[in-house]
Design an enzyme around this catalytic site. Sequence first.
Site, PDB file in Angstrom:
ATOM      1  N   ASP A 262       1.011  -1.128  -0.142  1.00  0.00           N
ATOM      2  CA  ASP A 262      -0.197   0.121  -0.157  1.00  0.00           C
ATOM      3  C   ASP A 262       0.669   0.945   0.004  1.00  0.00           C
ATOM      4  OD1 ASP A 262      -1.846   1.745   0.647  1.00  0.00           O
ATOM      5  OD2 ASP A 262      -3.153   0.045   1.313  1.00  0.00           O
TER       6      ASP A 262
ATOM      7  N   ASP B 185      -2.977   4.469  -2.514  1.00  0.00           N
ATOM      8  CA  ASP B 185      -4.207   5.051  -1.320  1.00  0.00           C
ATOM      9  C   ASP B 185      -5.024   6.438  -2.454  1.00  0.00           C
ATOM     10  OD1 ASP B 185      -5.656   4.762   0.952  1.00  0.00           O
ATOM     11  OD2 ASP B 185      -4.710   6.941   1.282  1.00  0.00           O
TER      12      ASP B 185
ATOM     13  N   GLU C 179      -6.419   3.437  -5.574  1.00  0.00           N
ATOM     14  CA  GLU C 179      -8.083   3.405  -5.265  1.00  0.00           C
ATOM     15  C   GLU C 179      -8.872   4.452  -5.539  1.00  0.00           C
ATOM     16  OE1 GLU C 179      -9.727   3.453  -0.757  1.00  0.00           O
ATOM     17  OE2 GLU C 179      -8.202   5.132  -1.384  1.00  0.00           O
TER      18      GLU C 179
ATOM     19  N   HIS D 241     -10.822  -2.963   3.475  1.00  0.00           N
ATOM     20  CA  HIS D 241     -10.848  -3.223   4.640  1.00  0.00           C
ATOM     21  C   HIS D 241     -12.115  -1.700   5.153  1.00  0.00           C
ATOM     22  CE1 HIS D 241      -8.095  -0.632   3.280  1.00  0.00           C
ATOM     23  NE2 HIS D 241      -7.796   0.291   3.606  1.00  0.00           N
ATOM     24  N   ASP D 242     -12.315  -1.002   3.999  1.00  0.00           N
ATOM     25  CA  ASP D 242     -13.195   0.131   4.565  1.00  0.00           C
ATOM     26  C   ASP D 242     -14.640  -0.311   4.073  1.00  0.00           C
ATOM     27  OD1 ASP D 242     -10.922   1.755   4.654  1.00  0.00           O
ATOM     28  OD2 ASP D 242     -10.859   2.158   2.313  1.00  0.00           O
TER      29      ASP D 242
END
Length: 526
Positions: free
Chosen positions: A99, A201, A265, A326-327
Site C-alpha cells: 500500500d 491510496d 484506489e 477494509h473500508d
Amino acid sequence: MEPLKWWQTGVVYQIYPRSFQDTDGDGVGDLEGIIRRLDYLVWLGVDALWLSPIYPSPMADFGYDISDFTGIDPLFGALDSFDHLIAAAHARGLRVILDFVPNHTSDRHPWFLESRSGRHNPKRDWYLWRDPGPGGGPPNNWRSRFGGNAWTYDRVSGQYYCHSFLPEQPDLNWRNREVRGAMYRVLRFWLDRGVDGFRVDVISSLIKDDHFRDNPINPGWQPGQRDVHRLIQLYSADRPEVHDIITEMRALLETYPGDRVLIGEIYLPIERLVAYYGADLKGVHLPFNFQLIGVDWDPIGIARIIREYESALPEGGWPNWVLGNHDQPRIATRVGPAQARVAAMLLLTLRGTPTLYYGDELGMEDVPIPPERIRDPWALREPGFGRDGARTPMPWDPSPNGGFTTGQPWLPLAADHAVRCVKRLASEPRSTLSLYRQLLALRRAHPALVHGRYVPLEVKGRVLAYMRQSEGERAVVALNFGPEPVAMEGAPFANGRVLLSTELNREPKSASPLILGGNEGVILIT
Ligand code: NOJ
C-alpha cells in the site's frame, strides 16, 4: 496478441496485517504471521498479496498515517522480516503488493514537524498551508472524509493546514517538485527491495484545486448521510492535473523489470474512473473498480454495470472487480450468506482481475463491535459509521482466539469463529472456503474464464447469465439472485457440462432445461 501479464491472469488477496496472524502475542497481526500463512494462500489458489500499510505509524488511522515511508513498524516486524516475507512469497510464486499512501503523512512525520515549525521553513510548502478565510475561519468549506472540517488551525504560525482525513493526516502538496521527488524515492526504495507493485491510496485526490475554491453544496444530501457528502468533491479530488503525477509514477515503475503493477484506489463513477487508465494507457494498470460495492444486489442493475463498464474501458485497458475491502461492510453482510456464494462466483468469472478481501473466502460477516471496543477513528468521529466490523481477526482454528493470537485480540473475533474458521471449513466439502478454492482452481484450468470475451446472455427473472468465450472454449455462467428455482432454457444452457455449482453438489451432466436452484450459481462448459 501479447501474452497476458501476471496481474491480468492472477487473483489478488488483500491482507489487513493487523488482523491476519499474530505471532508475538500482542494481539495484533505481524509479518511473521503472514509468512506462516503463505502456504494457506498457495493452497487457496491466489496469486498476489496486497498488504495494507505496515510502515512506522502512530496508528491514528491504523497505518494510513505514516511517520516513516521506508521502514516497518515494530508492531509488524522489521525490514529483515519484510525481506524474508518477500523471499518466502516469491519462492512460492506469490507476488507482493504494498500500500503506497502518497496523499498525506502522519502529523508526526519529520517532514510535517519541520513544515509546521514556521512559515519560512524550507518544508513549509510540502503541505497545504493557507491563511484563514475572510471571516477568520477555515480557508474554504472543504470537509474531511472522516467528518468535520478539512482544515486545522496552527496557532504558532496563524495558518490552517489541509487534511482530507484526520487532523493527524496532513495532506502533502503534490504541486511541489521536492515532494514528488521524495515520494518517488520511496517507491524506488520498495521496488529495489523486490515488491511487485503498489495499491495507491486515494490516488485521485493527490492534487487539489490551485485556487482552493469552495466545493458546491450537494443538493441531494440528507441528514444521516456522511458529513463529507454535504458537498460535491469538485475542487478537492479528481482534478485533471492528477494524471500527470500518475504518469510519472507509472513511468518510474516501467524502469524496473518484472511487470510491476500500479493499482489505484478510486471511488468514482465509471466514466471518470476509466480516465485513470491514462492517455495511451500510461496511467494506473488497474483503477480499482468498486461498482459491485455500491450497487443494489439485483441482476438487472449488475448486468447494467457490467455492460457500462465493459463498454467504457479504453482499448487495451484491463478490467478488474472488487467485492470488498477494509473500508467496506463485508459482502456476506451486505447480501447475506447465500448470495455471498453467488457473489464469489460472479467475482471470479467476470472478465478482469479479481481482488479478494481476507476472510471473505470463509463467508465472514461484519462483527458487531461493542461501543467500548470501537477503534476506528472514523467511527469515533462520526458515530454510526465505521470499519472495525470488517477488520476483525482471521479465524484459523476453533480455539478461543481462533489461532489468531495467544494474547488479547485487538478487535473481537466473530461469535461463530469456532465453526467458521479455516480448519473446519477446509475439511467441509461444501463450505464457502471449498467453493472459493474450486473457483480459483477453475480459473487456472479454463482459459475462457481468464482470457475469454464477456458475452452477455440474458437476465431472466432473478437470473443473470453470461458467457466467457475464448478460442476453443465457452464457459456459461448463470447466477440466481433470488430464492426461487428458475428453469434456464435455450442453447447456451443445454448440453453443457457442469463445471461447478455454488452448492458444490451437482453431477457434471446438465439436464435440459437447466434448473437453477434458489441462490444457486452454475458454470457450464459448452
Ligand atoms: C483509504 C484507505 O483505504 C482508508 O482505510 C484510509 O482511512 C484512507 N484512505 C486514508 O488513508
